[in-house]
Design a protein around this motif. Structure first.
Motif: not given
Length: 509
Positions: A488-492
Protein backbone atom coordinates in the motif's frame (compact mmCIF):
# COMPACT_ATOMS: atom_id res chain seq x y z
CA UNK A 1 -5.91 4.93 -7.29
CA UNK A 2 -7.66 5.97 -10.50
CA UNK A 3 -9.75 3.59 -12.56
CA UNK A 4 -11.23 3.61 -16.04
CA UNK A 5 -13.90 0.99 -15.49
CA UNK A 6 -17.51 1.98 -16.04
CA UNK A 7 -20.08 0.57 -13.65
CA UNK A 8 -21.87 -2.26 -15.37
CA UNK A 9 -25.64 -1.95 -15.64
CA UNK A 10 -27.57 -4.69 -13.91
CA UNK A 11 -28.77 -6.24 -17.19
CA UNK A 12 -29.18 -9.92 -18.04
CA UNK A 13 -26.37 -11.65 -19.92
CA UNK A 14 -28.46 -12.04 -23.04
CA UNK A 15 -28.73 -8.33 -23.73
CA UNK A 16 -28.57 -7.01 -27.25
CA UNK A 17 -24.78 -6.53 -27.46
CA UNK A 18 -23.93 -9.91 -26.00
CA UNK A 19 -26.56 -11.59 -28.17
CA UNK A 20 -25.00 -10.05 -31.29
CA UNK A 21 -21.57 -11.32 -30.26
CA UNK A 22 -22.94 -14.78 -29.61
CA UNK A 23 -24.27 -14.83 -33.15
CA UNK A 24 -20.77 -13.99 -34.43
CA UNK A 25 -19.31 -16.76 -32.28
CA UNK A 26 -21.87 -19.23 -33.59
CA UNK A 27 -20.80 -18.41 -37.14
CA UNK A 28 -17.16 -19.04 -36.17
CA UNK A 29 -18.13 -22.40 -34.69
CA UNK A 30 -19.84 -23.35 -37.92
CA UNK A 31 -16.65 -22.51 -39.80
CA UNK A 32 -14.62 -24.58 -37.33
CA UNK A 33 -12.36 -21.65 -36.43
CA UNK A 34 -13.62 -20.68 -32.97
CA UNK A 35 -10.97 -20.46 -30.22
CA UNK A 36 -7.88 -21.70 -32.09
CA UNK A 37 -4.78 -22.60 -30.08
CA UNK A 38 -2.06 -22.77 -32.69
CA UNK A 39 -0.94 -19.12 -32.81
CA UNK A 40 2.39 -18.48 -31.10
CA UNK A 41 3.35 -14.81 -30.66
CA UNK A 42 7.06 -14.11 -30.98
CA UNK A 43 7.16 -10.45 -29.98
CA UNK A 44 5.82 -8.13 -27.26
CA UNK A 45 4.64 -4.57 -27.73
CA UNK A 46 6.91 -3.07 -25.04
CA UNK A 47 9.98 -4.78 -26.53
CA UNK A 48 9.15 -3.45 -29.99
CA UNK A 49 8.77 0.09 -28.66
CA UNK A 50 12.04 -0.19 -26.75
CA UNK A 51 14.00 -1.57 -29.70
CA UNK A 52 12.45 0.24 -32.64
CA UNK A 53 10.58 3.22 -31.19
CA UNK A 54 13.47 5.58 -31.90
CA UNK A 55 13.98 4.39 -35.47
CA UNK A 56 13.03 6.74 -38.29
CA UNK A 57 10.57 5.84 -41.03
CA UNK A 58 13.44 5.61 -43.46
CA UNK A 59 15.40 3.23 -41.23
CA UNK A 60 12.44 0.91 -40.84
CA UNK A 61 11.81 0.93 -44.58
CA UNK A 62 15.46 0.21 -45.35
CA UNK A 63 15.59 -2.80 -43.00
CA UNK A 64 12.09 -4.29 -42.70
CA UNK A 65 11.31 -5.97 -39.37
CA UNK A 66 8.81 -8.83 -39.40
CA UNK A 67 6.82 -9.30 -36.18
CA UNK A 68 4.33 -11.85 -34.88
CA UNK A 69 2.23 -10.49 -32.03
CA UNK A 70 -1.02 -11.19 -30.17
CA UNK A 71 -3.10 -8.81 -28.12
CA UNK A 72 -6.55 -7.61 -27.11
CA UNK A 73 -8.11 -5.06 -29.45
CA UNK A 74 -8.74 -1.90 -27.45
CA UNK A 75 -9.44 0.57 -30.27
CA UNK A 76 -10.55 0.28 -33.89
CA UNK A 77 -10.79 2.97 -36.54
CA UNK A 78 -11.93 1.97 -40.04
CA UNK A 79 -11.35 4.02 -43.17
CA UNK A 80 -13.99 2.54 -45.41
CA UNK A 81 -13.52 -1.05 -46.59
CA UNK A 82 -9.96 -0.61 -47.81
CA UNK A 83 -8.07 0.22 -44.62
CA UNK A 84 -8.36 0.13 -40.84
CA UNK A 85 -6.29 0.99 -37.80
CA UNK A 86 -6.58 -0.82 -34.49
CA UNK A 87 -4.69 -0.87 -31.19
CA UNK A 88 -3.68 -4.15 -29.56
CA UNK A 89 -2.73 -4.49 -25.89
CA UNK A 90 -0.57 -7.31 -24.53
CA UNK A 91 0.93 -8.09 -21.13
CA UNK A 92 4.36 -6.63 -21.79
CA UNK A 93 4.10 -3.27 -20.10
CA UNK A 94 2.07 -1.56 -17.38
CA UNK A 95 2.20 1.69 -19.31
CA UNK A 96 1.13 2.60 -22.83
CA UNK A 97 4.16 0.78 -24.24
CA UNK A 98 2.16 -2.42 -23.74
CA UNK A 99 0.01 -1.29 -26.65
CA UNK A 100 0.85 -1.11 -30.33
CA UNK A 101 -1.07 0.07 -33.37
CA UNK A 102 -1.79 -2.19 -36.34
CA UNK A 103 -2.68 -1.13 -39.89
CA UNK A 104 -4.63 -3.43 -42.19
CA UNK A 105 -5.29 -2.78 -45.88
CA UNK A 106 -7.26 -4.54 -48.57
CA UNK A 107 -4.19 -4.92 -50.77
CA UNK A 108 -1.77 -6.27 -48.18
CA UNK A 109 -3.99 -7.98 -45.60
CA UNK A 110 -6.47 -9.47 -48.05
CA UNK A 111 -10.15 -9.17 -48.73
CA UNK A 112 -11.25 -12.00 -46.42
CA UNK A 113 -9.23 -10.75 -43.46
CA UNK A 114 -10.47 -7.18 -43.97
CA UNK A 115 -14.07 -8.37 -44.10
CA UNK A 116 -13.52 -10.33 -40.90
CA UNK A 117 -11.86 -7.36 -39.17
CA UNK A 118 -14.93 -5.31 -39.90
CA UNK A 119 -16.93 -7.70 -37.68
CA UNK A 120 -14.38 -7.97 -34.89
CA UNK A 121 -15.31 -6.23 -31.62
CA UNK A 122 -13.33 -4.35 -29.00
CA UNK A 123 -12.09 -6.89 -26.50
CA UNK A 124 -11.41 -9.58 -29.09
CA UNK A 125 -7.94 -11.11 -28.94
CA UNK A 126 -6.16 -11.01 -32.31
CA UNK A 127 -2.99 -12.49 -33.71
CA UNK A 128 -1.13 -10.52 -36.36
CA UNK A 129 1.90 -10.96 -38.57
CA UNK A 130 3.38 -7.99 -40.38
CA UNK A 131 6.21 -5.50 -40.66
CA UNK A 132 6.98 -2.40 -38.63
CA UNK A 133 6.69 1.11 -40.00
CA UNK A 134 6.12 4.63 -38.77
CA UNK A 135 2.98 6.59 -39.61
CA UNK A 136 3.01 10.25 -40.61
CA UNK A 137 2.66 11.09 -36.92
CA UNK A 138 5.68 8.86 -36.15
CA UNK A 139 3.65 6.19 -34.35
CA UNK A 140 5.23 2.74 -34.44
CA UNK A 141 2.75 0.51 -36.25
CA UNK A 142 2.49 -3.04 -37.59
CA UNK A 143 1.53 -3.24 -41.27
CA UNK A 144 -0.55 -6.43 -41.20
CA UNK A 145 0.00 -9.22 -43.71
CA UNK A 146 -1.87 -11.91 -41.74
CA UNK A 147 -4.70 -11.45 -39.24
CA UNK A 148 -6.50 -14.01 -37.08
CA UNK A 149 -9.14 -13.96 -34.39
CA UNK A 150 -7.75 -15.90 -31.43
CA UNK A 151 -10.50 -15.36 -28.85
CA UNK A 152 -13.98 -13.93 -29.31
CA UNK A 153 -15.01 -11.59 -26.51
CA UNK A 154 -18.70 -11.96 -25.65
CA UNK A 155 -18.94 -9.07 -23.21
CA UNK A 156 -18.28 -5.48 -24.27
CA UNK A 157 -15.46 -3.61 -22.58
CA UNK A 158 -16.50 -0.74 -20.31
CA UNK A 159 -16.54 2.79 -21.66
CA UNK A 160 -13.08 3.99 -20.60
CA UNK A 161 -14.16 7.62 -20.27
CA UNK A 162 -16.82 7.24 -17.56
CA UNK A 163 -14.87 5.86 -14.66
CA UNK A 164 -16.25 3.60 -11.94
CA UNK A 165 -19.37 4.63 -10.10
CA UNK A 166 -19.29 1.62 -7.76
CA UNK A 167 -15.79 1.05 -6.34
CA UNK A 168 -16.61 -2.56 -5.50
CA UNK A 169 -17.02 -3.43 -9.19
CA UNK A 170 -13.29 -2.89 -9.64
CA UNK A 171 -12.53 -5.36 -6.85
CA UNK A 172 -15.16 -7.93 -7.83
CA UNK A 173 -14.22 -7.89 -11.50
CA UNK A 174 -10.46 -7.49 -11.20
CA UNK A 175 -10.01 -9.09 -14.62
CA UNK A 176 -11.81 -6.12 -16.20
CA UNK A 177 -9.90 -3.66 -14.03
CA UNK A 178 -6.63 -5.16 -15.26
CA UNK A 179 -7.72 -4.95 -18.90
CA UNK A 180 -8.73 -1.32 -18.68
CA UNK A 181 -6.49 0.29 -16.10
CA UNK A 182 -2.76 0.85 -16.58
CA UNK A 183 -2.33 1.90 -12.97
CA UNK A 184 -3.79 -1.34 -11.66
CA UNK A 185 -1.43 -3.37 -13.80
CA UNK A 186 1.47 -1.22 -12.60
CA UNK A 187 0.50 -1.80 -8.95
CA UNK A 188 0.54 -5.57 -9.23
CA UNK A 189 3.74 -5.67 -11.23
CA UNK A 190 5.29 -3.58 -8.46
CA UNK A 191 3.98 -6.07 -5.90
CA UNK A 192 5.62 -8.94 -7.76
CA UNK A 193 8.87 -6.96 -8.01
CA UNK A 194 8.85 -6.29 -4.26
CA UNK A 195 8.25 -9.92 -3.32
CA UNK A 196 10.97 -11.05 -5.73
CA UNK A 197 13.31 -8.47 -4.17
CA UNK A 198 12.59 -9.77 -0.67
CA UNK A 199 13.21 -13.35 -1.75
CA UNK A 200 16.55 -12.43 -3.36
CA UNK A 201 17.59 -10.40 -0.32
CA UNK A 202 16.84 -13.26 2.05
CA UNK A 203 18.66 -15.83 -0.06
CA UNK A 204 21.63 -13.49 -0.43
CA UNK A 205 21.83 -13.40 3.37
CA UNK A 206 21.81 -17.20 3.62
CA UNK A 207 18.19 -17.66 4.63
CA UNK A 208 16.49 -20.86 3.46
CA UNK A 209 12.94 -20.56 2.12
CA UNK A 210 10.59 -23.14 3.64
CA UNK A 211 6.90 -24.04 3.65
CA UNK A 212 4.87 -24.72 6.78
CA UNK A 213 1.28 -25.96 7.21
CA UNK A 214 -1.76 -23.79 6.62
CA UNK A 215 -4.00 -26.18 8.58
CA UNK A 216 -3.14 -26.14 12.28
CA UNK A 217 -4.45 -28.27 15.10
CA UNK A 218 -3.71 -25.41 17.48
CA UNK A 219 -3.76 -21.78 16.28
CA UNK A 220 -0.61 -20.04 17.41
CA UNK A 221 2.08 -17.50 16.67
CA UNK A 222 -0.12 -14.43 17.02
CA UNK A 223 -2.92 -12.96 19.09
CA UNK A 224 -5.83 -13.30 16.67
CA UNK A 225 -9.19 -15.02 16.24
CA UNK A 226 -8.82 -17.98 13.86
CA UNK A 227 -11.04 -19.46 11.18
CA UNK A 228 -12.25 -22.90 12.26
CA UNK A 229 -12.74 -25.85 9.94
CA UNK A 230 -13.18 -29.62 10.21
CA UNK A 231 -11.12 -32.45 8.76
CA UNK A 232 -13.59 -35.18 7.84
CA UNK A 233 -11.19 -38.11 7.44
CA UNK A 234 -9.46 -37.45 10.76
CA UNK A 235 -12.70 -36.24 12.39
CA UNK A 236 -10.95 -33.35 14.08
CA UNK A 237 -11.30 -29.61 14.41
CA UNK A 238 -8.61 -27.60 12.64
CA UNK A 239 -7.73 -23.94 12.25
CA UNK A 240 -6.50 -21.91 9.31
CA UNK A 241 -3.04 -20.53 9.99
CA UNK A 242 -2.93 -17.20 11.79
CA UNK A 243 0.90 -17.15 11.68
CA UNK A 244 3.70 -19.59 10.78
CA UNK A 245 5.84 -18.59 13.74
CA UNK A 246 5.76 -21.69 15.92
CA UNK A 247 6.47 -24.01 12.98
CA UNK A 248 9.36 -21.86 11.76
CA UNK A 249 10.90 -21.89 15.22
CA UNK A 250 10.56 -25.66 15.34
CA UNK A 251 12.86 -25.63 12.29
CA UNK A 252 15.37 -23.49 14.18
CA UNK A 253 15.28 -26.13 16.93
CA UNK A 254 15.95 -28.71 14.21
CA UNK A 255 19.14 -26.97 13.12
CA UNK A 256 18.12 -24.64 10.28
CA UNK A 257 19.67 -21.43 11.62
CA UNK A 258 18.08 -19.05 9.09
CA UNK A 259 14.63 -19.69 7.64
CA UNK A 260 11.95 -17.57 6.02
CA UNK A 261 8.51 -18.05 4.53
CA UNK A 262 6.39 -15.80 2.34
CA UNK A 263 3.05 -17.03 3.58
CA UNK A 264 -0.70 -16.57 3.55
CA UNK A 265 -2.35 -16.07 6.93
CA UNK A 266 -6.04 -16.06 7.86
CA UNK A 267 -7.61 -14.15 10.72
CA UNK A 268 -11.32 -14.09 11.45
CA UNK A 269 -11.45 -10.38 12.14
CA UNK A 270 -13.06 -7.26 10.73
CA UNK A 271 -12.59 -5.95 7.21
CA UNK A 272 -11.37 -2.39 6.69
CA UNK A 273 -9.18 -0.32 4.38
CA UNK A 274 -6.20 -1.85 6.22
CA UNK A 275 -7.51 -5.33 7.03
CA UNK A 276 -8.36 -8.34 4.90
CA UNK A 277 -9.10 -11.72 6.49
CA UNK A 278 -6.55 -13.36 4.17
CA UNK A 279 -3.20 -11.63 3.87
CA UNK A 280 0.47 -12.13 3.02
CA UNK A 281 3.38 -11.98 5.45
CA UNK A 282 7.10 -12.54 5.12
CA UNK A 283 8.28 -14.11 8.35
CA UNK A 284 11.89 -14.99 9.12
CA UNK A 285 14.07 -16.29 11.95
CA UNK A 286 17.81 -16.10 12.49
CA UNK A 287 19.70 -17.98 15.19
CA UNK A 288 22.25 -16.13 17.31
CA UNK A 289 20.69 -12.72 16.71
CA UNK A 290 18.53 -10.40 18.80
CA UNK A 291 15.92 -7.70 18.26
CA UNK A 292 18.52 -4.98 17.69
CA UNK A 293 20.03 -6.96 14.81
CA UNK A 294 16.51 -7.61 13.54
CA UNK A 295 15.68 -3.91 13.36
CA UNK A 296 18.74 -3.19 11.22
CA UNK A 297 18.01 -6.16 8.96
CA UNK A 298 14.28 -5.48 8.60
CA UNK A 299 15.05 -1.89 7.67
CA UNK A 300 17.41 -3.09 4.93
CA UNK A 301 14.86 -5.61 3.57
CA UNK A 302 12.13 -2.98 3.28
CA UNK A 303 14.40 -0.34 1.81
CA UNK A 304 15.62 -2.68 -0.93
CA UNK A 305 12.09 -3.86 -1.73
CA UNK A 306 11.00 -0.23 -2.22
CA UNK A 307 13.95 0.47 -4.50
CA UNK A 308 13.35 -2.63 -6.63
CA UNK A 309 9.58 -2.08 -6.90
CA UNK A 310 9.46 1.71 -7.09
CA UNK A 311 12.90 2.70 -8.35
CA UNK A 312 13.80 4.73 -5.26
CA UNK A 313 13.54 4.59 -1.48
CA UNK A 314 11.95 8.04 -1.45
CA UNK A 315 8.20 7.53 -1.75
CA UNK A 316 5.11 9.69 -1.86
CA UNK A 317 2.05 8.52 0.02
CA UNK A 318 -1.17 10.49 -0.07
CA UNK A 319 0.71 13.50 -1.40
CA UNK A 320 3.24 13.46 1.44
CA UNK A 321 6.87 12.37 1.19
CA UNK A 322 8.10 9.27 2.97
CA UNK A 323 11.85 8.69 3.00
CA UNK A 324 12.91 5.08 3.57
CA UNK A 325 16.54 5.90 2.81
CA UNK A 326 17.11 7.52 6.20
CA UNK A 327 17.71 5.45 9.35
CA UNK A 328 14.42 4.48 11.00
CA UNK A 329 13.54 6.11 14.33
CA UNK A 330 13.36 4.15 17.61
CA UNK A 331 11.11 5.05 20.56
CA UNK A 332 9.70 3.25 23.58
CA UNK A 333 5.92 3.23 24.09
CA UNK A 334 6.13 5.93 26.76
CA UNK A 335 8.56 8.04 24.70
CA UNK A 336 6.13 7.92 21.77
CA UNK A 337 3.22 9.04 23.96
CA UNK A 338 5.29 11.92 25.33
CA UNK A 339 6.35 12.98 21.82
CA UNK A 340 3.01 12.75 20.04
CA UNK A 341 0.59 13.37 22.91
CA UNK A 342 2.52 15.69 25.25
CA UNK A 343 0.98 16.71 28.54
CA UNK A 344 0.98 13.51 30.53
CA UNK A 345 3.24 13.47 33.57
CA UNK A 346 5.50 10.50 34.41
CA UNK A 347 3.32 9.82 37.42
CA UNK A 348 0.16 9.66 35.28
CA UNK A 349 1.74 7.29 32.76
CA UNK A 350 2.70 4.97 35.59
CA UNK A 351 -0.75 5.07 37.21
CA UNK A 352 -2.94 2.21 35.96
CA UNK A 353 -6.16 3.75 37.33
CA UNK A 354 -5.44 7.09 35.63
CA UNK A 355 -4.80 5.41 32.26
CA UNK A 356 -8.03 3.39 32.57
CA UNK A 357 -9.98 6.62 33.06
CA UNK A 358 -8.11 8.24 30.19
CA UNK A 359 -8.91 5.33 27.89
CA UNK A 360 -12.62 5.78 28.60
CA UNK A 361 -12.40 9.09 26.72
CA UNK A 362 -11.48 7.08 23.62
CA UNK A 363 -14.21 4.50 24.16
CA UNK A 364 -11.69 1.82 25.14
CA UNK A 365 -12.48 -0.65 27.91
CA UNK A 366 -9.42 -2.79 28.64
CA UNK A 367 -9.66 -6.33 29.98
CA UNK A 368 -9.85 -6.57 33.75
CA UNK A 369 -6.58 -8.51 33.72
CA UNK A 370 -4.67 -5.75 31.86
CA UNK A 371 -1.59 -4.57 33.70
CA UNK A 372 0.23 -1.24 33.49
CA UNK A 373 2.20 -2.22 30.38
CA UNK A 374 -0.90 -3.25 28.45
CA UNK A 375 -2.65 -0.06 29.51
CA UNK A 376 0.27 2.08 28.34
CA UNK A 377 0.18 0.25 25.00
CA UNK A 378 -3.55 0.91 24.67
CA UNK A 379 -2.99 4.62 25.36
CA UNK A 380 -0.19 4.69 22.77
CA UNK A 381 -2.51 3.14 20.19
CA UNK A 382 -5.12 5.83 20.81
CA UNK A 383 -2.87 8.87 21.05
CA UNK A 384 0.37 8.32 19.12
CA UNK A 385 0.20 5.43 16.66
CA UNK A 386 -1.64 7.28 13.88
CA UNK A 387 0.95 10.09 13.99
CA UNK A 388 3.96 7.86 13.26
CA UNK A 389 4.49 8.94 9.65
CA UNK A 390 8.23 8.41 9.26
CA UNK A 391 9.43 4.82 9.73
CA UNK A 392 9.60 4.31 13.50
CA UNK A 393 10.34 1.29 15.65
CA UNK A 394 8.34 1.22 18.86
CA UNK A 395 10.41 -0.92 21.22
CA UNK A 396 10.33 -2.62 24.62
CA UNK A 397 6.78 -4.01 24.70
CA UNK A 398 5.36 -5.32 27.98
CA UNK A 399 5.61 -9.05 28.74
CA UNK A 400 1.87 -9.50 29.15
CA UNK A 401 1.17 -8.62 25.49
CA UNK A 402 4.25 -10.39 24.13
CA UNK A 403 3.86 -14.06 25.05
CA UNK A 404 6.50 -15.32 22.59
CA UNK A 405 9.17 -12.65 23.13
CA UNK A 406 12.27 -12.87 25.31
CA UNK A 407 12.06 -10.80 28.48
CA UNK A 408 14.60 -8.05 28.98
CA UNK A 409 17.60 -9.02 31.09
CA UNK A 410 17.84 -5.52 32.53
CA UNK A 411 14.33 -4.04 32.82
CA UNK A 412 11.59 -5.97 34.60
CA UNK A 413 8.22 -6.38 32.85
CA UNK A 414 9.29 -5.65 29.27
CA UNK A 415 10.49 -7.73 26.37
CA UNK A 416 13.04 -7.31 23.59
CA UNK A 417 10.32 -6.62 21.06
CA UNK A 418 9.54 -3.98 18.45
CA UNK A 419 6.81 -3.04 16.07
CA UNK A 420 7.57 -0.98 12.96
CA UNK A 421 5.18 1.81 12.02
CA UNK A 422 5.01 4.12 9.05
CA UNK A 423 2.24 6.38 7.72
CA UNK A 424 0.42 5.66 10.98
CA UNK A 425 0.13 1.89 10.64
CA UNK A 426 1.96 -1.23 11.75
CA UNK A 427 4.15 -2.80 9.07
CA UNK A 428 6.27 -5.33 10.99
CA UNK A 429 6.56 -7.05 14.33
CA UNK A 430 9.72 -8.70 15.67
CA UNK A 431 11.54 -9.72 18.81
CA UNK A 432 14.28 -11.70 20.41
CA UNK A 433 12.75 -15.15 20.69
CA UNK A 434 11.85 -16.74 23.99
CA UNK A 435 13.80 -20.01 24.05
CA UNK A 436 13.26 -20.87 27.72
CA UNK A 437 10.75 -23.76 27.65
CA UNK A 438 9.62 -23.26 31.25
CA UNK A 439 9.10 -19.51 30.80
CA UNK A 440 7.22 -20.14 27.54
CA UNK A 441 4.99 -22.69 29.26
CA UNK A 442 4.12 -20.15 31.96
CA UNK A 443 3.38 -17.51 29.31
CA UNK A 444 1.04 -19.90 27.49
CA UNK A 445 -0.77 -20.63 30.74
CA UNK A 446 -1.25 -16.89 31.27
CA UNK A 447 -2.72 -16.68 27.76
CA UNK A 448 -5.12 -19.51 28.56
CA UNK A 449 -6.24 -17.60 31.64
CA UNK A 450 -6.79 -14.49 29.53
CA UNK A 451 -8.85 -16.54 27.04
CA UNK A 452 -10.94 -17.92 29.88
CA UNK A 453 -11.48 -14.32 31.03
CA UNK A 454 -12.98 -13.42 27.63
CA UNK A 455 -10.04 -12.51 25.40
CA UNK A 456 -10.91 -14.33 22.16
CA UNK A 457 -7.53 -13.42 20.62
CA UNK A 458 -5.44 -14.90 23.43
CA UNK A 459 -3.27 -17.89 22.50
CA UNK A 460 -3.79 -21.59 23.13
CA UNK A 461 -1.36 -23.80 25.03
CA UNK A 462 0.81 -25.62 22.47
CA UNK A 463 2.31 -28.64 24.23
CA UNK A 464 4.27 -29.84 21.18
CA UNK A 465 5.94 -26.47 20.81
CA UNK A 466 6.97 -26.60 24.45
CA UNK A 467 8.36 -30.08 23.82
CA UNK A 468 10.37 -28.70 20.87
CA UNK A 469 11.85 -25.97 23.08
CA UNK A 470 12.78 -28.56 25.67
CA UNK A 471 15.15 -30.08 23.10
CA UNK A 472 16.87 -26.69 23.01
CA UNK A 473 16.52 -23.75 20.62
CA UNK A 474 19.50 -21.44 20.14
CA UNK A 475 18.97 -17.77 20.94
CA UNK A 476 17.31 -16.21 17.91
CA UNK A 477 15.46 -13.23 16.51
CA UNK A 478 12.33 -13.37 14.37
CA UNK A 479 10.20 -10.87 12.49
CA UNK A 480 7.08 -10.73 10.35
CA UNK A 481 6.58 -8.07 7.68
CA UNK A 482 3.10 -7.33 6.37
CA UNK A 483 3.47 -7.48 2.59
CA UNK A 484 0.03 -6.04 1.81
CA UNK A 485 0.45 -2.95 4.00
CA UNK A 486 3.98 -2.46 2.73
CA UNK A 487 2.67 -2.55 -0.84
CA UNK A 488 0.00 0.00 0.00
CA UNK A 489 2.82 2.38 0.93
CA UNK A 490 5.13 1.55 -1.97
CA UNK A 491 2.33 1.95 -4.56
CA UNK A 492 0.59 4.91 -2.86
CA UNK A 493 -2.64 2.92 -2.49
CA UNK A 494 -5.17 4.13 0.13
CA UNK A 495 -7.04 0.81 0.45
CA UNK A 496 -5.63 -2.66 1.10
CA UNK A 497 -8.03 -3.96 -1.57
CA UNK A 498 -6.06 -1.98 -4.14
CA UNK A 499 -3.02 -4.24 -3.62
CA UNK A 500 -4.89 -7.56 -3.41
CA UNK A 501 -5.80 -9.11 -6.73
CA UNK A 502 -8.95 -10.69 -5.29
CA UNK A 503 -9.91 -9.06 -1.98
CA UNK A 504 -12.70 -10.50 0.12
CA UNK A 505 -16.07 -8.77 -0.26
CA UNK A 506 -19.61 -9.36 0.84
CA UNK A 507 -21.54 -11.81 -1.27
CA UNK A 508 -23.15 -10.22 -4.33
CA UNK A 509 -26.90 -9.80 -4.05
Amino acid sequence: MTTDIQEQAAAPDENKIIAERRVKLAALREQGVAFPNDFRPEHKAADLHAQYGSKTREELEAEPVTVVLAGRMMLKREAGKKAAFATLQDASGPKADGRIQIYATLDLTGEAAMAALHHYDLGDILGVTGTLFKTKTDELTIKVTQLRLITKSLRPLPDKFHGLADQETKYRQRYVDLIMNEETRRTFKARTAAISSIRRFMEKNEFMEVETPMLHTIPGGAAAKPFITHHNALDMQMFLRIAPELYLKRLVVGGFDRVFEINRNFRNEGVSIRHNPEFTMMEFYAAYTDYKWLMDFTEAVIRQAAIDAHGTATLTYGGRELDLAKPFHRLTIVEAINKYAPGYTPEQLNDADFIKEELKKFGVKPFATAGLGALQLALFEETAEAQLWEPTYIIDYPVEVSPLARASDTVAGITERFELFMVGREIANGFSELNDAEDQSARFLAQVAAKDAGDEEAMFYDADYIRALEYGMPPAGGCGIGIDRLMMIITDSPNIRDVLLFPHLRREE
